[in-house]
Scaffold this motif. Structure first.
Motif, PDB file in Angstrom:
ATOM      1  N   ASP A   1       3.329  -1.042  13.514  1.00 14.94           N
ATOM      2  CA  ASP A   1       4.548   0.083  13.424  1.00 14.94           C
ATOM      3  C   ASP A   1       4.450   0.845  12.206  1.00 14.94           C
ATOM      4  OD1 ASP A   1       7.062  -1.949  15.129  1.00 14.94           O
ATOM      5  OD2 ASP A   1       5.529  -0.825  15.711  1.00 14.94           O
ATOM      6  N   HIS A   2       3.853   0.086  11.153  1.00 15.12           N
ATOM      7  CA  HIS A   2       4.316   0.737   9.760  1.00 15.12           C
ATOM      8  C   HIS A   2       2.956   1.659   9.063  1.00 15.12           C
ATOM      9  CE1 HIS A   2       7.728  -1.883   9.954  1.00 15.12           C
ATOM     10  NE2 HIS A   2       6.955  -2.799  10.224  1.00 15.12           N
ATOM     11  N   ILE A   3       1.903   1.883   9.830  1.00 16.23           N
ATOM     12  CA  ILE A   3       0.844   2.568   9.182  1.00 16.23           C
ATOM     13  C   ILE A   3       0.412   3.501   9.916  1.00 16.23           C
ATOM     14  CG2 ILE A   3      -1.770   2.283   8.276  1.00 16.23           C
ATOM     15  CD1 ILE A   3      -1.212  -0.941   7.636  1.00 16.23           C
ATOM     16  N   GLY A   4       0.231   4.586   9.448  1.00 17.44           N
ATOM     17  CA  GLY A   4      -0.328   5.861   9.804  1.00 17.44           C
ATOM     18  C   GLY A   4       0.251   6.421  10.950  1.00 17.44           C
ATOM     19  N   ALA A   5       0.753   7.710  11.025  1.00 15.82           N
ATOM     20  CA  ALA A   5       1.279   8.364  12.150  1.00 15.82           C
ATOM     21  C   ALA A   5      -0.026   8.915  12.856  1.00 15.82           C
ATOM     22  CB  ALA A   5       2.217   9.555  11.929  1.00 15.82           C
ATOM     23  N   VAL A   6      -0.908   9.439  12.055  1.00 17.47           N
ATOM     24  CA  VAL A   6      -2.054  10.064  12.999  1.00 17.47           C
ATOM     25  C   VAL A   6      -3.412   9.466  12.125  1.00 17.47           C
ATOM     26  CG1 VAL A   6      -1.020  12.030  13.216  1.00 17.47           C
ATOM     27  CG2 VAL A   6      -2.079  11.959  11.223  1.00 17.47           C
ATOM     28  N   GLY A   7      -4.607   9.467  12.518  1.00 19.25           N
ATOM     29  CA  GLY A   7      -5.682   9.040  12.165  1.00 19.25           C
ATOM     30  C   GLY A   7      -5.645   7.529  12.056  1.00 19.25           C
TER      31      GLY A   7
ATOM     32  N   LYS B   1       0.789  -1.416   0.011  1.00 15.40           N
ATOM     33  CA  LYS B   1      -0.141  -0.069  -0.002  1.00 15.40           C
ATOM     34  C   LYS B   1       0.930   1.332   0.065  1.00 15.40           C
ATOM     35  CE  LYS B   1      -3.618  -1.821   2.656  1.00 15.40           C
ATOM     36  NZ  LYS B   1      -4.578  -1.726   4.058  1.00 15.40           N
ATOM     37  N   ARG B   2       2.177   0.948   0.208  1.00 16.60           N
ATOM     38  CA  ARG B   2       2.911   2.059   0.631  1.00 16.60           C
ATOM     39  C   ARG B   2       4.281   2.244  -0.576  1.00 16.60           C
ATOM     40  NH1 ARG B   2       5.344   1.070   5.233  1.00 16.60           N
ATOM     41  NH2 ARG B   2       4.700  -1.012   5.222  1.00 16.60           N
ATOM     42  N   TRP B   3       5.098   3.060  -0.084  1.00 20.16           N
ATOM     43  CA  TRP B   3       5.895   3.606  -1.046  1.00 20.16           C
ATOM     44  C   TRP B   3       6.960   2.307  -1.257  1.00 20.16           C
ATOM     45  CZ3 TRP B   3      10.708   2.718   1.494  1.00 20.16           C
ATOM     46  CH2 TRP B   3      10.616   2.846   2.731  1.00 20.16           C
TER      47      TRP B   3
ATOM     48  N   TYR C   1      -0.625  13.629   5.213  1.00 23.42           N
ATOM     49  CA  TYR C   1       0.324  14.086   4.824  1.00 23.42           C
ATOM     50  C   TYR C   1       0.192  14.780   3.431  1.00 23.42           C
ATOM     51  CZ  TYR C   1       2.881  11.462   8.445  1.00 23.42           C
ATOM     52  OH  TYR C   1       3.324  10.986   9.339  1.00 23.42           O
ATOM     53  N   SER C   2       0.888  15.852   2.961  1.00 26.12           N
ATOM     54  CA  SER C   2       0.566  16.487   1.567  1.00 26.12           C
ATOM     55  C   SER C   2       0.564  15.728   0.410  1.00 26.12           C
ATOM     56  CB  SER C   2       1.432  17.779   1.634  1.00 26.12           C
ATOM     57  OG  SER C   2       1.502  18.413   2.713  1.00 26.12           O
ATOM     58  N   GLU C   3       1.732  15.141   0.160  1.00 27.14           N
ATOM     59  CA  GLU C   3       1.719  14.306  -1.159  1.00 27.14           C
ATOM     60  C   GLU C   3       1.837  12.802  -1.022  1.00 27.14           C
ATOM     61  OE1 GLU C   3       4.809  16.111  -2.997  1.00 27.14           O
ATOM     62  OE2 GLU C   3       4.100  18.106  -3.180  1.00 27.14           O
ATOM     63  N   TYR C   4       1.551  12.423   0.209  1.00 32.60           N
ATOM     64  CA  TYR C   4       1.640  10.764   0.185  1.00 32.60           C
ATOM     65  C   TYR C   4       0.662  10.208   1.112  1.00 32.60           C
ATOM     66  CZ  TYR C   4       3.514   6.604   2.113  1.00 32.60           C
ATOM     67  OH  TYR C   4       3.518   4.947   2.448  1.00 32.60           O
ATOM     68  N   ARG C   5      -0.184   9.003   0.843  1.00 29.93           N
ATOM     69  CA  ARG C   5      -1.148   8.420   1.720  1.00 29.93           C
ATOM     70  C   ARG C   5      -0.675   6.714   1.554  1.00 29.93           C
ATOM     71  NH1 ARG C   5      -6.536   9.825  -0.835  1.00 29.93           N
ATOM     72  NH2 ARG C   5      -7.504   8.137   0.728  1.00 29.93           N
ATOM     73  N   SER C   6      -0.962   6.166   2.625  1.00 32.06           N
ATOM     74  CA  SER C   6      -0.513   4.915   2.835  1.00 32.06           C
ATOM     75  C   SER C   6      -1.724   3.847   2.555  1.00 32.06           C
ATOM     76  CB  SER C   6      -0.017   4.847   4.416  1.00 32.06           C
ATOM     77  OG  SER C   6      -1.025   5.096   5.144  1.00 32.06           O
ATOM     78  N   ASP C   7      -2.636   3.976   1.873  1.00 32.78           N
ATOM     79  CA  ASP C   7      -3.610   2.984   1.499  1.00 32.78           C
ATOM     80  C   ASP C   7      -4.022   2.909   0.077  1.00 32.78           C
ATOM     81  OD1 ASP C   7      -4.763   5.914   0.895  1.00 32.78           O
ATOM     82  OD2 ASP C   7      -6.657   5.190   1.725  1.00 32.78           O
ATOM     83  N   ALA C   8      -2.767   3.071  -0.636  1.00 34.28           N
ATOM     84  CA  ALA C   8      -2.750   2.663  -2.190  1.00 34.28           C
ATOM     85  C   ALA C   8      -3.229   1.241  -2.520  1.00 34.28           C
ATOM     86  CB  ALA C   8      -1.513   2.925  -3.117  1.00 34.28           C
TER      87      ALA C   8
END
Length: 429
Positions: A259-265, A172-174, A273-280
């Motif tokens: 450990d790897h998903i979402g610093a907030v929310g 889902k992430r980079w 974050y502005s240009e990145y999301r972790s749910d691709a």
């Protein structure tokens, strides 16, 4: 005396692993004097979580030299996206500063060589945060090997299992782009290769591997719809996605500790974050890495490693066997991202002398991330190595290089269908 630290990469890992403990447990030893990141939104997230950092200056990704000149740090902590590590490590060494880097140290063997060459000319020193070494089970295994229980290590069998929640999160992430992560044979398996290198006291020489993308990407057998650009938060076919629904109900996604998903929310919220999301979408055609490996490694002391890793399994854990001229060590570990679908025994170590009876060794387990390793690693980093420990455990640039070199040799062997020598991977460009 309190040391001054600047953070390059205000990531979720930096917040949880370093910034939080530095502001609490190690506040008498560490002072955070600068934050650097490509995304200003990350500064907002960080300071909303830790208001005591309100006055700490912020710097853009290209302002490293300015940050050093203005804040005069003693140590640079590198916790950004994997492919950014080499840039800030090299810059820090040019300023004769010490560096603490999250693993992997870099994403290519060539960059590892650049780091080692730069360190040899610098007053600064590189430390790589290999926290798996510090898990009580793993440290005890090292001690058993040092005590001569197995004699000379001849072979190691290590099979690593990653569950459908944790495994899918990488896709889902980079991490799913090799240019950013080096692939999972580097981003994730460098942990495992470092453990084997450390346990055996040997260096890898040659690798042959097979690998494939079996579960994720557009051709994944469980892909409910071939369509790029989807995100979990807005996906119309997520009720038909087994990976999503494994952790969700129709009304609410069930979140577990990761450990790897979402610093907030939450991962289904709008990106923090502005240009990145972790749910691709895990089935996107952008994915160019593998999710399954089977590996053979030859070591300079004669040991042979048989290693496998799979990123889509019902549970997490590993099976380990270390064989030697005097005996064998075995250990098995099971866990999952919040749920284990069967009863799980407490992990122990079984020792089998070559001629004699089995011995089961119980280890006192500790709280904390990565099997209890994180808190002890941080103690060594901020308080100095434990003077009562009779062996080295903190990792340096050579350790970081051999773990990355092995990981690159794995994916190159998969692509080229031939053995890959580590010295070629780590050669100067």
């Amino acid at each position: 005396m309190k040391k001054k630290y600047a953070i390059c990469g205000v990531s979720n890992r930096s917040l949880k692993m370093f910034i939080g403990p530095m502001l609490s447990t190690f506040s008498n030893q560490a002072e955070i004097v600068g934050l650097l990141d490509i995304d200003s939104r990350r500064f907002e997230v960080c300071k909303s979580k830790y208001p005591e950092l309100a006055g700490v200056p912020e710097y853009g990704a290209d302002a490293f030299d300015k940050m050093v000149a203005q804040t005069k740090p003693d140590v640079i902590i590198v916790t950004g996206r994997d492919d950014t590590h080499v840039t800030y490590i090299l810059k820090a060494l040019q300023h004769d500063l010490d560096v603490l880097s999250e693993k992997p140290m870099a994403t290519t063997g060539a960059d590892c060589r650049r780091i080692m060459d730069a360190e040899s000319k610098s007053k600064g020193k590189v430390t790589v945060a290999f926290n798996y070494r510090y898990a009580p089970i793993h440290s005890r295994i090292k001690e058993l090997v040092l005590e001569g229980k197995v004699g000379r290590v001849t072979s190691v069998d290590l099979n690593w299992y990653i569950d459908t929640y944790h495994g899918a999160s990488y896709f889902k992430r980079w991490n799913r782009v090799r240019e950013h992560s080096g692939g999972l044979s580097i981003h994730k398996s460098s942990h495992h290769f470092d453990l084997v290198n450390w346990w055996t006291g040997q260096q890898p020489v040659e690798v042959f591997a097979f690998g494939a993308l079996n579960y994720y990407g557009p051709d994944g057998e469980l892909n409910p719809k071939k369509e790029d650009g989807r995100h979990c938060a807005t996906c119309e076919v997520k009720p038909d996605c087994n990976y999503y629904m494994r952790w969700s109900s129709r009304g609410k996604e069930v979140h577990v500790a990761d450990d790897h998903i979402g610093a907030v929310g939450t991962v289904d919220a709008q990106a923090p974050y502005s240009e990145y999301r972790s749910d691709a979408c895990i089935y996107d055609s952008q994915i160019d890495i593998e999710d399954t490996y089977s590996v053979n490694v030859k070591y300079n002391g004669g040991a042979l490693l048989t290693y496998s890793v799979n990123f889509s399994l019902p549970y997490e854990g590993y099976r380990l066997a270390i064989n030697g001229t005097k005996g064998r060590i075995e250990s098995m570990e099971y866990h999952s991202s919040g749920r284990v679908p069967f009863p799980v025994p407490v992990q122990t170590i079984d020792y089998f002398p070559l001629f004699g009876s089995k011995e089961t060794i119980h280890v006192v387990h500790r709280q904390g991330g990565h099997g209890g390793g994180d808190p002890t690693l941080l103690e060594d980093i901020f308080l100095g190595p434990d003077p009562k420990r009779p062996y080295d455990i903190l990792s340096g640039s050579i350790d970081g290089a051999y773990s990355v070199g092995t990981g690159e040799a794995v994916w190159r062997s998969v692509k080229e269908n031939r053995p890959i020598r580590i010295e070629d991977v780590l050669a100067s460009t």
